[in-house]
Structure formats: C-alpha cells, structure tokens
Design a protein around this motif. Structure first.
Motif, short mmCIF file in Angstrom:
data_model
loop_
_atom_site.label_atom_id
_atom_site.label_comp_id
_atom_site.label_asym_id
_atom_site.label_seq_id
_atom_site.Cartn_x
_atom_site.Cartn_y
_atom_site.Cartn_z
N THR A 140 0.82 -1.22 0.00
CA THR A 140 0.00 0.00 0.00
C THR A 140 0.85 1.27 0.00
O THR A 140 0.34 2.36 0.24
CB THR A 140 -0.92 0.01 1.24
OG1 THR A 140 -0.11 -0.01 2.41
CG2 THR A 140 -1.85 -1.19 1.24
N GLY A 141 2.13 1.13 -0.23
CA GLY A 141 3.01 2.30 -0.21
C GLY A 141 2.58 3.38 -1.17
O GLY A 141 2.57 4.57 -0.82
N PHE A 142 2.17 2.99 -2.33
CA PHE A 142 1.76 3.97 -3.34
C PHE A 142 0.49 4.70 -2.89
O PHE A 142 0.36 5.92 -3.06
CB PHE A 142 1.54 3.27 -4.69
CG PHE A 142 1.08 4.19 -5.77
CD1 PHE A 142 1.96 5.10 -6.34
CD2 PHE A 142 -0.24 4.19 -6.21
CE1 PHE A 142 1.55 5.97 -7.33
CE2 PHE A 142 -0.66 5.05 -7.20
CZ PHE A 142 0.23 5.95 -7.78
N VAL A 143 -0.44 3.92 -2.29
CA VAL A 143 -1.68 4.53 -1.80
C VAL A 143 -1.38 5.54 -0.70
O VAL A 143 -1.97 6.63 -0.65
CB VAL A 143 -2.65 3.45 -1.29
CG1 VAL A 143 -3.91 4.08 -0.71
CG2 VAL A 143 -3.00 2.47 -2.40
N ASP A 144 -0.45 5.20 0.21
CA ASP A 144 -0.08 6.11 1.29
C ASP A 144 0.53 7.41 0.74
O ASP A 144 0.28 8.50 1.26
CB ASP A 144 0.93 5.44 2.23
CG ASP A 144 0.30 4.29 3.00
OD1 ASP A 144 -0.95 4.26 3.12
OD2 ASP A 144 1.05 3.40 3.47
N GLN A 145 1.31 7.29 -0.31
CA GLN A 145 1.90 8.47 -0.92
C GLN A 145 0.83 9.39 -1.50
O GLN A 145 0.90 10.62 -1.37
CB GLN A 145 2.89 8.06 -2.02
CG GLN A 145 4.14 7.36 -1.49
CD GLN A 145 5.04 6.91 -2.61
OE1 GLN A 145 4.86 7.28 -3.77
NE2 GLN A 145 6.05 6.11 -2.29
N GLU B 275 -0.96 11.20 1.38
CA GLU B 275 -0.12 12.27 1.91
C GLU B 275 -0.14 13.49 0.99
O GLU B 275 -0.21 14.64 1.45
CB GLU B 275 1.31 11.75 2.08
CG GLU B 275 2.32 12.80 2.57
CD GLU B 275 2.04 13.26 3.99
OE1 GLU B 275 2.51 14.35 4.35
OE2 GLU B 275 1.33 12.52 4.73
N ALA B 276 -0.11 13.24 -0.31
CA ALA B 276 -0.13 14.34 -1.27
C ALA B 276 -1.44 15.10 -1.22
O ALA B 276 -1.48 16.33 -1.36
CB ALA B 276 0.12 13.79 -2.68
N ILE B 277 -2.56 14.37 -0.98
CA ILE B 277 -3.87 15.02 -0.89
C ILE B 277 -3.98 15.84 0.39
O ILE B 277 -4.52 16.95 0.40
CB ILE B 277 -4.99 13.96 -0.96
CG1 ILE B 277 -5.00 13.28 -2.34
CG2 ILE B 277 -6.36 14.59 -0.66
CD1 ILE B 277 -5.96 12.12 -2.45
N SER B 278 -3.46 15.30 1.50
CA SER B 278 -3.54 15.99 2.80
C SER B 278 -2.64 17.22 2.85
O SER B 278 -2.96 18.20 3.52
CB SER B 278 -3.16 15.03 3.93
OG SER B 278 -3.98 13.90 3.95
N ASN B 279 -1.51 17.18 2.17
CA ASN B 279 -0.57 18.30 2.18
C ASN B 279 -0.25 18.74 0.76
O ASN B 279 0.81 18.42 0.22
CB ASN B 279 0.72 17.91 2.92
CG ASN B 279 0.46 17.50 4.35
OD1 ASN B 279 0.18 18.31 5.19
ND2 ASN B 279 0.56 16.20 4.61
N PRO B 280 -1.19 19.46 0.17
CA PRO B 280 -0.95 19.89 -1.21
C PRO B 280 0.21 20.87 -1.29
O PRO B 280 0.53 21.55 -0.31
CB PRO B 280 -2.27 20.57 -1.58
CG PRO B 280 -2.85 21.01 -0.29
CD PRO B 280 -2.44 19.97 0.70
N PRO B 281 0.85 20.97 -2.41
CA PRO B 281 1.97 21.91 -2.57
C PRO B 281 1.52 23.35 -2.33
O PRO B 281 0.40 23.72 -2.67
CB PRO B 281 2.40 21.70 -4.04
CG PRO B 281 1.88 20.35 -4.40
CD PRO B 281 0.63 20.17 -3.62
N VAL B 282 2.38 24.14 -1.67
CA VAL B 282 2.08 25.54 -1.37
C VAL B 282 3.07 26.43 -2.11
O VAL B 282 4.27 26.16 -2.09
CB VAL B 282 2.17 25.80 0.15
CG1 VAL B 282 1.92 27.28 0.44
CG2 VAL B 282 1.19 24.94 0.90
N TRP B 283 2.50 27.47 -2.73
CA TRP B 283 3.38 28.41 -3.42
C TRP B 283 4.07 29.28 -2.38
O TRP B 283 3.43 29.96 -1.59
CB TRP B 283 2.57 29.28 -4.38
CG TRP B 283 3.42 30.28 -5.11
CD1 TRP B 283 3.63 31.57 -4.77
CD2 TRP B 283 4.19 30.04 -6.28
NE1 TRP B 283 4.48 32.17 -5.65
CE2 TRP B 283 4.84 31.26 -6.60
CE3 TRP B 283 4.39 28.93 -7.10
CZ2 TRP B 283 5.67 31.38 -7.71
CZ3 TRP B 283 5.22 29.07 -8.20
CH2 TRP B 283 5.85 30.27 -8.49
N LYS B 284 5.40 29.23 -2.34
CA LYS B 284 6.15 29.96 -1.33
C LYS B 284 6.78 31.19 -1.96
O LYS B 284 7.45 31.11 -2.99
CB LYS B 284 7.23 29.07 -0.72
CG LYS B 284 6.67 27.89 0.07
CD LYS B 284 7.78 27.07 0.68
CE LYS B 284 7.21 25.89 1.47
NZ LYS B 284 8.27 25.06 2.07
#
Length: 312
Positions: free
Chosen positions: A56-61, A64-73
C-alpha cells in the motif's frame, strides 16, 4: 514457364490453397496440445488462511499528497499574481519593508503592514481602528494590538501635564556643620536659620525631623554630597525631604493633568494618590513635578511613570 505465364491466376490460387492447408494443419496441432496446456488450470487450488499483504506504499503516498498539497512559497506576503509593493521615495523605487524603513516615524513600515494598516495614509498614526480610545501610535508605543479592543496600553499613557501649579514656598538645605543645619526660606524675607534636630523652621509650619549623610561618586569619579534633611509638616504630619544644596518646592504644589482619553482635566497635589476614570481601583501617587514633566508611581506594581508636558 509459358503455361505459368498464361495461367498466372490459377497458379496464385493453387499457392493460396497450399498456404491455407498448412495453416489449418498448424491449428489442428495446437488444438491437440490444448488439453495438456490446461492441465495445470484443472488442478485443485490449495486451501489456506494466509493472505499475502498488499503493497500500500503507493496509496499512502497519494493520501499524503492530498492531505498536504503543494504551497506556493514567496518571500513576501501577497498573491501569486500580484507583485510585491514598491514605492517611489525621493525619486527612487524602493521596497518600503526593507531595512526597517519608516514613512511614519517612529513606527516601522513593517509593523503597520503586519497589522493591516494603510501605509500610504498620512494620518494613520492618529487613527483608532479598534475604537478603544488609543491611537495607532499609542498602541505601538504600548506594545499592544491596534485591531483588538481588548488589547490596549495603560491608561496612564494618555496622561499629560498641562500646568505645574506652584504654591509660593521654597526651602533650601544650604549647609550643615555637626548637628547644626542651615535652612534658607527663599519665599520669606528672613535670614538663614541654623537649626538643630527637633527645632521649628521659623515662619513656616515645618520642624527639623532627621538628617542622613549621603555621598555618591559621579561619572568623573568625584564624590558628590546628596545628604538628606527631613522636615515635617506640623499640621499634617507629612514629611518633606530636603536634598543638600537643592531647592525643594512646597508639598502643597499641584499638577494640573489633562487626560487625553476623554479630554478631562483634574488637579493632583504632590504626594497625593489618585485614580483614572476607566480604572478606579488602580491607584497612582504623584511624587514629583517640574514644568517639563510629572513623575507618578503605580501603587500596585511600584513602577515609576514619567508624564510629559502637554504639547502646545
């Protein structure tokens, strides 16, 4: 060869027929081998309770990507599509938040921006965004939040000395020799008096109470005499400390205060306690007055507060 040339279409048909017969032969051979190829499929599947754990490693990734979307810094507050603010100052394009710049001294531009205040408003320091009676400048000097009514400076910061009201009577502790002390009454035309402890100061309501020898070393490493002679008001019992070679005003002097919070005025006698309207239980004591300032003490905290003169 002549026959083949004359019967080309028949030759092609014969070749096609031979290829078709060969293909059919290969099909029959494959069909004959099919039962043997399917023999493994017909075997019974062994029964068991152990299930291989799925990766399930791919599912966990993905989670995680959905919970912490990229932020423009960016290195300044603002929008991705809006440029950082720049101002033309003295004919030059400048960053108003760089190097502690101040358009409204003594308040830094960064502090105004952090508190969502209009940097370009020429009267911003005199405004009261939260309506608590304190200006933006008051809030900055009091280290409080200009947008939160519950956060405010001390009410004593709104106090100003309007006038120093002197009662004509001054004493000067001019000299001492052993147990004799010279006192000059500057507002009464009489000679200097040389008095011992317990003696009355002629022409006044004071008597000499006690003497304390004091010496300090100044910045030039020279000794300076700051001895204290205490005289007492025989009518009220109040003590007045006379400093050697320094004129002391009568404790009956007053300060006329202007309270900017509601623009009221009131008198306070030296050494008298008083309170400010919004906080009637918080008491202050007036301990010193000059034309330039008054000094009060917060009786709860013990902090000394300098009250500046009202600007004319």
């Amino acid at each position: 060869m002549d026959w083949i040339k004359k019967n080309y279409d028949r030759c092609a048909l014969i070749v096609f027929a031979l290829v078709l017969v060969a293909s059919l032969g290969m099909v029959f051979v494959k069909i004959g081998a099919l039962p043997e190829a399917l023999s493994d499929v017909k075997k019974d599947v062994p029964k068991g309770t152990k299930v291989t754990e799925a990766d399930t490693g791919f599912v966990d990734q993905i989670k995680e990507a959905i919970s912490n979307p990229p932020v423009w810094k960016v290195n300044h507050p603002g929008s991705l599509f809006v440029s950082h603010r720049y101002l033309v100052i003295n004919g030059k394009l400048q960053d108003p938040l760089e190097g502690g710049a101040m358009l409204h001294a003594p308040v830094p531009n960064q502090w105004l921006t952090d508190n969502n205040l209009d940097l370009l408003n020429p009267d911003v320091l005199n405004e009261d965004p939260d309506g608590d009676g304190f200006t933006v400048l008051d809030e900055f000097l009091g280290d409080s939040d200009p947008n939160d009514k519950a956060s405010r400076p001390s009410y004593s910061t709104k106090l100003r000395l309007k006038r120093y009201v002197r009662k004509p009577f001054r004493l000067k502790f001019a000299a001492y020799d052993g147990d004799s002390f010279q006192i000059n009454t500057l507002d009464i035309r009489q000679p200097s008096q040389f008095l011992k402890l317990g003696a009355d100061v002629e022409g006044t309501k004071f008597k000499v109470l006690k003497f304390e020898k004091k010496v300090v070393v100044d910045e030039n490493e020279m000794e300076k005499d700051i001895s204290e002679l205490t005289v007492q008001n025989k009518e009220t019992g109040e003590d007045v400390v006379l400093i050697y070679n320094k004129v002391v005003d009568s404790p009956d002097s007053y300060a006329l205060f202007n309270f900017l919070w509601d623009n009221s005025e009131f008198y306070v006698k030296k050494d008298q306690t008083f309170a400010l309207k919004p906080e009637p239980k918080n008491l202050y004591k007036l301990i010193d007055i000059t034309d330039e300032q008054a000094v009060i003490t917060n009786l709860e905290s013990g902090n000394r507060i300098v009250v500046p003169a009202l600007k004319k």
